[in-house]
Design a protein around this motif. Sequence first.
Motif, PDB file in Angstrom:
ATOM      1  N   SER A  87       0.835  -1.203   0.000  1.00 21.99           N
ATOM      2  CA  SER A  87       0.000   0.000   0.000  1.00 21.99           C
ATOM      3  C   SER A  87       0.875   1.261   0.000  1.00 21.99           C
ATOM      4  N   VAL A  88       2.037   1.216   0.666  1.00 25.41           N
ATOM      5  CA  VAL A  88       2.962   2.371   0.640  1.00 25.41           C
ATOM      6  C   VAL A  88       3.413   2.620  -0.800  1.00 25.41           C
ATOM      7  N   MET A 198      10.509  -7.294  -2.840  1.00 22.80           N
ATOM      8  CA  MET A 198       9.290  -6.634  -3.337  1.00 22.80           C
ATOM      9  C   MET A 198       9.705  -5.534  -4.305  1.00 22.80           C
ATOM     10  N   LEU A 199       9.272  -5.680  -5.550  1.00 25.65           N
ATOM     11  CA  LEU A 199       9.604  -4.695  -6.582  1.00 25.65           C
ATOM     12  C   LEU A 199       8.741  -3.444  -6.410  1.00 25.65           C
ATOM     13  N   ALA A 200       9.055  -2.388  -7.169  1.00 26.59           N
ATOM     14  CA  ALA A 200       8.293  -1.134  -7.070  1.00 26.59           C
ATOM     15  C   ALA A 200       6.822  -1.343  -7.393  1.00 26.59           C
ATOM     16  N   SER A 201       6.517  -2.356  -8.202  1.00 28.15           N
ATOM     17  CA  SER A 201       5.125  -2.644  -8.569  1.00 28.15           C
ATOM     18  C   SER A 201       4.364  -3.330  -7.434  1.00 28.15           C
ATOM     19  N   GLY A 202       5.057  -3.751  -6.394  1.00 27.20           N
ATOM     20  CA  GLY A 202       4.424  -4.494  -5.282  1.00 27.20           C
ATOM     21  C   GLY A 202       4.538  -6.000  -5.454  1.00 27.20           C
ATOM     22  N   LYS A 203       4.984  -6.406  -6.633  1.00 25.03           N
ATOM     23  CA  LYS A 203       5.151  -7.843  -6.890  1.00 25.03           C
ATOM     24  C   LYS A 203       6.337  -8.386  -6.082  1.00 25.03           C
ATOM     25  N   VAL A 204       6.159  -9.610  -5.528  1.00 22.78           N
ATOM     26  CA  VAL A 204       7.260 -10.213  -4.756  1.00 22.78           C
ATOM     27  C   VAL A 204       7.927 -11.310  -5.602  1.00 22.78           C
ATOM     28  N   VAL A 205       9.256 -11.225  -5.718  1.00 17.68           N
ATOM     29  CA  VAL A 205       9.973 -12.223  -6.523  1.00 17.68           C
ATOM     30  C   VAL A 205      11.067 -12.895  -5.691  1.00 17.68           C
ATOM     31  N   GLU A 206      11.343 -14.162  -6.033  1.00 14.99           N
ATOM     32  CA  GLU A 206      12.445 -14.924  -5.416  1.00 14.99           C
ATOM     33  C   GLU A 206      13.717 -14.612  -6.193  1.00 14.99           C
ATOM     34  N   LYS A 484      18.518  -0.198 -13.206  1.00  8.78           N
ATOM     35  CA  LYS A 484      17.654   0.401 -12.160  1.00  8.78           C
ATOM     36  C   LYS A 484      16.389   0.947 -12.822  1.00  8.78           C
ATOM     37  N   ARG A 485      16.565   1.654 -13.929  1.00  2.00           N
ATOM     38  CA  ARG A 485      15.412   2.260 -14.596  1.00  2.00           C
ATOM     39  C   ARG A 485      14.524   1.198 -15.245  1.00  2.00           C
ATOM     40  N   LYS A 486      15.132   0.071 -15.621  1.00  2.00           N
ATOM     41  CA  LYS A 486      14.316  -1.025 -16.190  1.00  2.00           C
ATOM     42  C   LYS A 486      13.422  -1.639 -15.093  1.00  2.00           C
ATOM     43  N   TYR A 487      13.993  -1.907 -13.912  1.00  2.00           N
ATOM     44  CA  TYR A 487      13.233  -2.584 -12.857  1.00  2.00           C
ATOM     45  C   TYR A 487      12.340  -1.621 -12.065  1.00  2.00           C
ATOM     46  N   ASP A 488      12.670  -0.329 -12.100  1.00  2.00           N
ATOM     47  CA  ASP A 488      11.895   0.663 -11.332  1.00  2.00           C
ATOM     48  C   ASP A 488      11.617   1.851 -12.260  1.00  2.00           C
ATOM     49  N   PRO A 489      10.769   1.652 -13.298  1.00  2.00           N
ATOM     50  CA  PRO A 489      10.637   2.674 -14.354  1.00  2.00           C
ATOM     51  C   PRO A 489      10.104   4.009 -13.839  1.00  2.00           C
ATOM     52  N   ASN A 490       9.356   3.999 -12.732  1.00  2.00           N
ATOM     53  CA  ASN A 490       8.834   5.274 -12.205  1.00  2.00           C
ATOM     54  C   ASN A 490       9.772   5.897 -11.166  1.00  2.00           C
ATOM     55  N   GLY A 491      10.906   5.286 -10.966  1.00  2.00           N
ATOM     56  CA  GLY A 491      11.895   5.843 -10.019  1.00  2.00           C
ATOM     57  C   GLY A 491      11.340   5.984  -8.611  1.00  2.00           C
ATOM     58  N   ILE A 492      10.639   4.947  -8.129  1.00  2.00           N
ATOM     59  CA  ILE A 492      10.043   5.012  -6.783  1.00  2.00           C
ATOM     60  C   ILE A 492      11.142   4.968  -5.714  1.00  2.00           C
TER      61      ILE A 492
END
Length: 503
Positions: A87-88, A198-206, A484-492
């Motif tokens: 939610s954050v 937890m990626l910027a999208s909120g998705k959790v990956v191993e 960094k910009r690929k995995y966090d395109p909105n720069g969160i």
Amino acid sequence: MQHFYRSKLLKNRLKIILLALVATTTIALTVIARPVAHLTLTAWSDSDDRQPLPLGTVDDASHLNQTQVTIKQVKSQPGVAEVLLQSVLRDALRQDKKVAIAGSRHTMGGHTLYAKGISLAMLNFNRMQFNPATKILTVQSGAKWSDIIPYLNERGYSVAVMQSNNDFSVGGTMSANAHGWQHNSPPFASTVESFRLMLASGKVVECSRQENSELFSLVLGGYGLFGIILDVDLRVVPNETYIAERFVIKSENYIDTYRQRIDGAANIGMAYGRLSVAPESFLQEAILTTYRQIPQGSQAIVSLEKQSDSGLPRTVFRGSIGSDYGKNLRWQLEKIVGGEAGNRVLRNQILNRPSTLFENRHQAETDILHEYFIPPQSLEAFLEKCRVIIPQSKGDLLNVTVRNVHQDNDSFLRYADGEVFGLVMLFHQQRTQEGEAKMEVMTQKLIEAALAVGGRYYLPYRLHATPEQFRQAYPQSAKFFALKRKYDPNGIFQNYFYQKYGS
Ligand SMILES: Cc1cc2nc3c(=O)[nH]c(=O)nc-3n(C[C@H](O)[C@H](O)[C@H](O)COP(=O)(O)OP(=O)(O)OC[C@H]3O[C@@H](n4cnc5c(N)ncnc54)[C@H](O)[C@@H]3O)c2cc1C
């Protein structure tokens, strides 16, 4: 008559004894008086006058980065924490806010900070579980070593690679890819089996060496720019008992002595060096301390609470600030009685020491770390440059430790392409613009010197390197920031480090 001569003889003898006594006392007082006066004065002025931070602000270990933020505390219940974090991240995207992640905030360049951003306070996210069959500790990323070491100690285990103090969080250690006194070993990343992110999208990956391996390498040494590390599988090692040995040597012989005393001995569990900062032997003398494994005996599990530290080592250390006399005195004392030479000591006792023992407690001042990674063949050439740059720049160098780090095959933004020796330098400075400006000039010269001999500098400290120096030291950084910009395109995920070198 005979009686008269005997009494005269006695009187003369008494006189000689008295004179000898006066002379010895005078010499003893002269030798003792100055150090006693110096240390008494230091202890007397070593008060804590730090002021609390204004509400709504945080800082890091530099005490130079006070920043206004909104703090979000992350709790340890896994499901609850993940829902809160998602939610954050959603709100941040909607409100165009940035998120900076914080463990113990022992970085010194705003790596945990973004002005008016959201600050994720991870330290309460600290549950752990140990599997003795696999020797894997599964731990939430906010756990500090001071939580983990007592837990492992009760089970007869210890941390494989970590910093030389216990103040740091697992998430912060991973993100700097730390190292310590565990010689002949790559940095911390080598002990990480896998983690959930937890990626910027909120998705959790191993992430592991097999799964999402690119992210695995980016997050290790990635300074919180790719996602929130949730829980981590760490390889741990048995606790061990050591006997400490010390060798006082010339700095120019450091590598040769290291090869002989450490590489040449199969049973050394940990090792570090210390270089003189005393003007009379500035960076010319060294003390190499080794911890040799001995059979555990009945000491295998000892309560760590039993350790006590007197205030004297702190006073001797703090007494070296701004004082040539204090620096010479400290080095002389360290050469004679310093360290734990001859003592039996547990690995967990060595690792479980807080850095607060020696910290600066004055509001107007701060102590700042630097670290330079130097290939073994260039160590003396680098020291030769430091012996000129530091005194010329009037740098108040309080401490230098030397660590051995082996090639890192795991992290993307790595500092150890091969074997290096890390020189950790602690400087004292005023918390003023003038103090900062002076340190910036000196730091750039030291980085230049490290680069000139094929070395690098360590990234978690002040951001004094010029962008060009940063790129030279870390040629892989352009690709690192592109990813960094690929995995966090909105720069969160943001912080001052990214703002200065990456954006
Ligand atoms: C006194 C002192 C002694 C030190 N000694 C050593 C040493 O011996 N060896 C060494 O290698 N280094 C040493 N350091 C540097 C230290 O290892 C790093 O600064 C380390 O990052 C500190 O951990 P921390 O928990 O304080 O991290 P923080 O400063 O809180 O965070 C560091 C980075 O990690 C990120 N981060 C934190 N938690 C997470 C998470 N859960 N998910 C994603 N990102 C996260 C942050 O965003 C930040 O970019 C020392 C520093 C100090 C001040």
